[in-house]
Design an enzyme around this catalytic site. Structure first.
Site, PDB file in Angstrom:
ATOM      1  N   GLY A  43       0.775  -1.244   0.000  1.00  0.00           N
ATOM      2  CA  GLY A  43       0.000   0.000   0.000  1.00  0.00           C
ATOM      3  C   GLY A  43       0.802   1.287   0.000  1.00  0.00           C
ATOM      4  O   GLY A  43       0.323   2.320  -0.459  1.00  0.00           O
ATOM      5  N   GLU A  96       3.578   4.460   5.574  1.00  0.00           N
ATOM      6  CA  GLU A  96       2.345   3.668   5.542  1.00  0.00           C
ATOM      7  C   GLU A  96       1.277   4.357   4.708  1.00  0.00           C
ATOM      8  O   GLU A  96       1.273   5.581   4.582  1.00  0.00           O
ATOM      9  CB  GLU A  96       1.800   3.502   6.983  1.00  0.00           C
ATOM     10  CG  GLU A  96       1.993   2.122   7.566  1.00  0.00           C
ATOM     11  CD  GLU A  96       1.095   1.037   6.969  1.00  0.00           C
ATOM     12  OE1 GLU A  96       0.877   1.003   5.750  1.00  0.00           O
ATOM     13  OE2 GLU A  96       0.618   0.197   7.752  1.00  0.00           O
ATOM     14  N   ASP A  97       0.360   3.559   4.163  1.00  0.00           N
ATOM     15  CA  ASP A  97      -0.781   4.141   3.451  1.00  0.00           C
ATOM     16  C   ASP A  97      -1.812   4.662   4.452  1.00  0.00           C
ATOM     17  O   ASP A  97      -2.351   5.750   4.303  1.00  0.00           O
ATOM     18  CB  ASP A  97      -1.410   3.112   2.493  1.00  0.00           C
ATOM     19  CG  ASP A  97      -1.671   1.740   3.126  1.00  0.00           C
ATOM     20  OD1 ASP A  97      -1.410   1.555   4.337  1.00  0.00           O
ATOM     21  OD2 ASP A  97      -2.149   0.845   2.408  1.00  0.00           O
ATOM     22  N   ASP A 100      -4.890   2.527  10.934  1.00  0.00           N
ATOM     23  CA  ASP A 100      -6.285   2.234  11.235  1.00  0.00           C
ATOM     24  C   ASP A 100      -6.388   1.896  12.726  1.00  0.00           C
ATOM     25  O   ASP A 100      -6.463   2.785  13.565  1.00  0.00           O
ATOM     26  CB  ASP A 100      -6.707   1.091  10.310  1.00  0.00           C
ATOM     27  CG  ASP A 100      -8.176   0.776  10.359  1.00  0.00           C
ATOM     28  OD1 ASP A 100      -8.968   1.677  10.637  1.00  0.00           O
ATOM     29  OD2 ASP A 100      -8.542  -0.397  10.112  1.00  0.00           O
ATOM     30  N   LYS A 128      -7.014   7.059  10.202  1.00  0.00           N
ATOM     31  CA  LYS A 128      -8.414   6.794  10.536  1.00  0.00           C
ATOM     32  C   LYS A 128      -8.484   6.692  12.066  1.00  0.00           C
ATOM     33  O   LYS A 128      -8.592   5.620  12.642  1.00  0.00           O
ATOM     34  CB  LYS A 128      -8.839   5.474   9.885  1.00  0.00           C
ATOM     35  CG  LYS A 128     -10.244   5.494   9.325  1.00  0.00           C
ATOM     36  CD  LYS A 128     -10.696   4.091   8.955  1.00  0.00           C
ATOM     37  CE  LYS A 128     -10.367   3.672   7.549  1.00  0.00           C
ATOM     38  NZ  LYS A 128     -10.828   2.289   7.251  1.00  0.00           N
ATOM     39  N   PHE A 149     -14.323   2.749   4.537  1.00  0.00           N
ATOM     40  CA  PHE A 149     -13.329   1.944   3.838  1.00  0.00           C
ATOM     41  C   PHE A 149     -12.941   2.657   2.554  1.00  0.00           C
ATOM     42  O   PHE A 149     -13.788   2.960   1.726  1.00  0.00           O
ATOM     43  CB  PHE A 149     -13.861   0.544   3.540  1.00  0.00           C
ATOM     44  CG  PHE A 149     -12.776  -0.384   3.091  1.00  0.00           C
ATOM     45  CD1 PHE A 149     -11.942  -0.987   4.018  1.00  0.00           C
ATOM     46  CD2 PHE A 149     -12.550  -0.607   1.741  1.00  0.00           C
ATOM     47  CE1 PHE A 149     -10.908  -1.813   3.607  1.00  0.00           C
ATOM     48  CE2 PHE A 149     -11.511  -1.434   1.323  1.00  0.00           C
ATOM     49  CZ  PHE A 149     -10.695  -2.034   2.261  1.00  0.00           C
ATOM     50  N   VAL A 150     -11.671   2.950   2.407  1.00  0.00           N
ATOM     51  CA  VAL A 150     -11.216   3.722   1.251  1.00  0.00           C
ATOM     52  C   VAL A 150     -10.237   2.930   0.386  1.00  0.00           C
ATOM     53  O   VAL A 150      -9.588   1.994   0.870  1.00  0.00           O
ATOM     54  CB  VAL A 150     -10.553   5.050   1.691  1.00  0.00           C
ATOM     55  CG1 VAL A 150     -11.560   5.967   2.355  1.00  0.00           C
ATOM     56  CG2 VAL A 150      -9.370   4.799   2.625  1.00  0.00           C
ATOM     57  N   ASP A 156      -6.090  -0.899  -1.295  1.00  0.00           N
ATOM     58  CA  ASP A 156      -6.827  -1.861  -2.113  1.00  0.00           C
ATOM     59  C   ASP A 156      -8.095  -2.376  -1.449  1.00  0.00           C
ATOM     60  O   ASP A 156      -8.272  -2.261  -0.232  1.00  0.00           O
ATOM     61  CB  ASP A 156      -5.941  -3.079  -2.386  1.00  0.00           C
ATOM     62  CG  ASP A 156      -5.790  -3.974  -1.145  1.00  0.00           C
ATOM     63  OD1 ASP A 156      -5.365  -3.448  -0.092  1.00  0.00           O
ATOM     64  OD2 ASP A 156      -6.119  -5.167  -1.212  1.00  0.00           O
ATOM     65  N   ARG A 162      -5.510  -0.220  -6.363  1.00  0.00           N
ATOM     66  CA  ARG A 162      -4.286   0.429  -5.849  1.00  0.00           C
ATOM     67  C   ARG A 162      -3.782   1.490  -6.818  1.00  0.00           C
ATOM     68  O   ARG A 162      -3.063   2.409  -6.437  1.00  0.00           O
ATOM     69  CB  ARG A 162      -3.167  -0.606  -5.657  1.00  0.00           C
ATOM     70  CG  ARG A 162      -3.436  -1.636  -4.565  1.00  0.00           C
ATOM     71  CD  ARG A 162      -2.145  -2.405  -4.289  1.00  0.00           C
ATOM     72  NE  ARG A 162      -2.362  -3.633  -3.534  1.00  0.00           N
ATOM     73  CZ  ARG A 162      -2.403  -3.702  -2.201  1.00  0.00           C
ATOM     74  NH1 ARG A 162      -2.278  -2.609  -1.480  1.00  0.00           N
ATOM     75  NH2 ARG A 162      -2.582  -4.857  -1.594  1.00  0.00           N
TER      76      ARG A 162
HETATM   77  P1  IMP Z   1      -3.934  -1.302  11.326  1.00  0.00           P
HETATM   78  O1  IMP Z   1      -2.986  -2.337  11.792  1.00  0.00           O
HETATM   79  O2  IMP Z   1      -5.335  -1.600  11.785  1.00  0.00           O
HETATM   80  O3  IMP Z   1      -3.538   0.109  11.657  1.00  0.00           O
HETATM   81  O4  IMP Z   1      -4.075  -1.477   9.790  1.00  0.00           O
HETATM   82  C1  IMP Z   1      -3.313  -0.917   8.848  1.00  0.00           C
HETATM   83  C2  IMP Z   1      -3.507  -1.633   7.530  1.00  0.00           C
HETATM   84  O5  IMP Z   1      -4.879  -2.016   7.283  1.00  0.00           O
HETATM   85  C3  IMP Z   1      -3.168  -0.680   6.413  1.00  0.00           C
HETATM   86  O6  IMP Z   1      -1.796  -0.756   6.107  1.00  0.00           O
HETATM   87  C4  IMP Z   1      -4.042  -1.154   5.285  1.00  0.00           C
HETATM   88  O7  IMP Z   1      -3.370  -2.156   4.562  1.00  0.00           O
HETATM   89  C5  IMP Z   1      -5.249  -1.766   5.942  1.00  0.00           C
HETATM   90  N1  IMP Z   1      -6.418  -0.840   5.912  1.00  0.00           N
HETATM   91  C6  IMP Z   1      -6.979  -0.205   6.966  1.00  0.00           C
HETATM   92  N2  IMP Z   1      -8.023   0.571   6.585  1.00  0.00           N
HETATM   93  C7  IMP Z   1      -8.112   0.434   5.236  1.00  0.00           C
HETATM   94  C8  IMP Z   1      -8.993   1.010   4.234  1.00  0.00           C
HETATM   95  O8  IMP Z   1      -9.903   1.818   4.479  1.00  0.00           O
HETATM   96  N3  IMP Z   1      -8.772   0.599   2.942  1.00  0.00           N
HETATM   97  C9  IMP Z   1      -7.787  -0.260   2.595  1.00  0.00           C
HETATM   98  N4  IMP Z   1      -6.940  -0.812   3.486  1.00  0.00           N
HETATM   99  C10 IMP Z   1      -7.099  -0.465   4.800  1.00  0.00           C
HETATM  100 MG    MG Z   2      -0.894  -1.852   4.657  1.00  0.00          MG
END
Ligand code: IMP
Ligand code: MG
Length: 176
Positions: A43, A96-97, A100, A128, A149-150, A156, A162
């Protein structure tokens, strides 16, 4: 606009301008530190590419691929592709993209410190915040977004979208 996209949340122009801003700020903050940017695959790729065009200091880069899975209570990350560059005593900037729940970054940060990094910070295109489950505050953020969800600019849904040059929300009809 792609037929599966309902709404553009962040335009390409806004992303490019933000990358200029972030690049200038990071270049200033890391002057003489020669940071290593570590992109989390897949991402972060478009964001990394755009961001580093705006880095005016010497830097290195590498990529890591991790997958998160939740076991019983604790969620953990598994390394799918490890770094190739030693990071001992280096200033690391994780790219990071999106942050979350924050769990991925928390684990990656621990891993990088365990490898001897001098300092670990993160730059994330999106934040987020509402969804945070662990205490993680990204150091550099492009855009704070609501709990939706984006996709696009690296993000993706089932490995699709992507390549979109903007961040968008997909139509419910495109979600299988
Ligand atoms: P975290 O560990 O919950 O912070 O998740 C991070 C990862 O979840 C990101 O690197 C993304 O790959 C994926 N992710 C979280 N939210 C989204 C979204 O809205 N769209 C796509 N991928 C997401
Ligand atoms: Mg990721």
């Amino acid at each position: 606009m792609h037929k599966d996209i309902d709404k553009i949340l962040v335009s390409e122009e806004d992303i490019l301008n933000k990358c200029e801003e972030l690049g200038a700020q990071i270049s200033k903050d890391y002057e003489d530190k020669q940071p290593i940017f570590i992109g989390l695959l897949k991402g972060s790729v478009p964001f990394m590419a755009e961001l580093i065009k705006n880095i005016s200091i010497d830097m290195e880069m590498d990529f890591m691929d991790v997958s998160s899975y939740s076991g019983t209570e604790q969620s953990d990350v598994r390394i799918i592709k490890d770094l190739e560059t030693p990071i001992r005593d280096k200033y690391v900037i994780v790219v990071e993209d999106i942050v979350d729940t924050g769990k991925t970054y928390l684990k990656v940060k621990e891993l990088l410190y365990a490898k001897g990094a001098k300092d670990v910070k993160i730059v994330s295109l999106l934040d987020k915040k509402e969804r945070r489950e662990v205490e993680v505050v990204p150091d550099y953020i492009g855009f704070e977004i609501p709990n939706a969800f984006v996709v696009g600019f690296g993000l993706d849904y089932n490995e699709k979208y992507r390549n979109l040059p903007y961040i968008g929300i997909i139509k419910p009809s495109a979600i299988v």
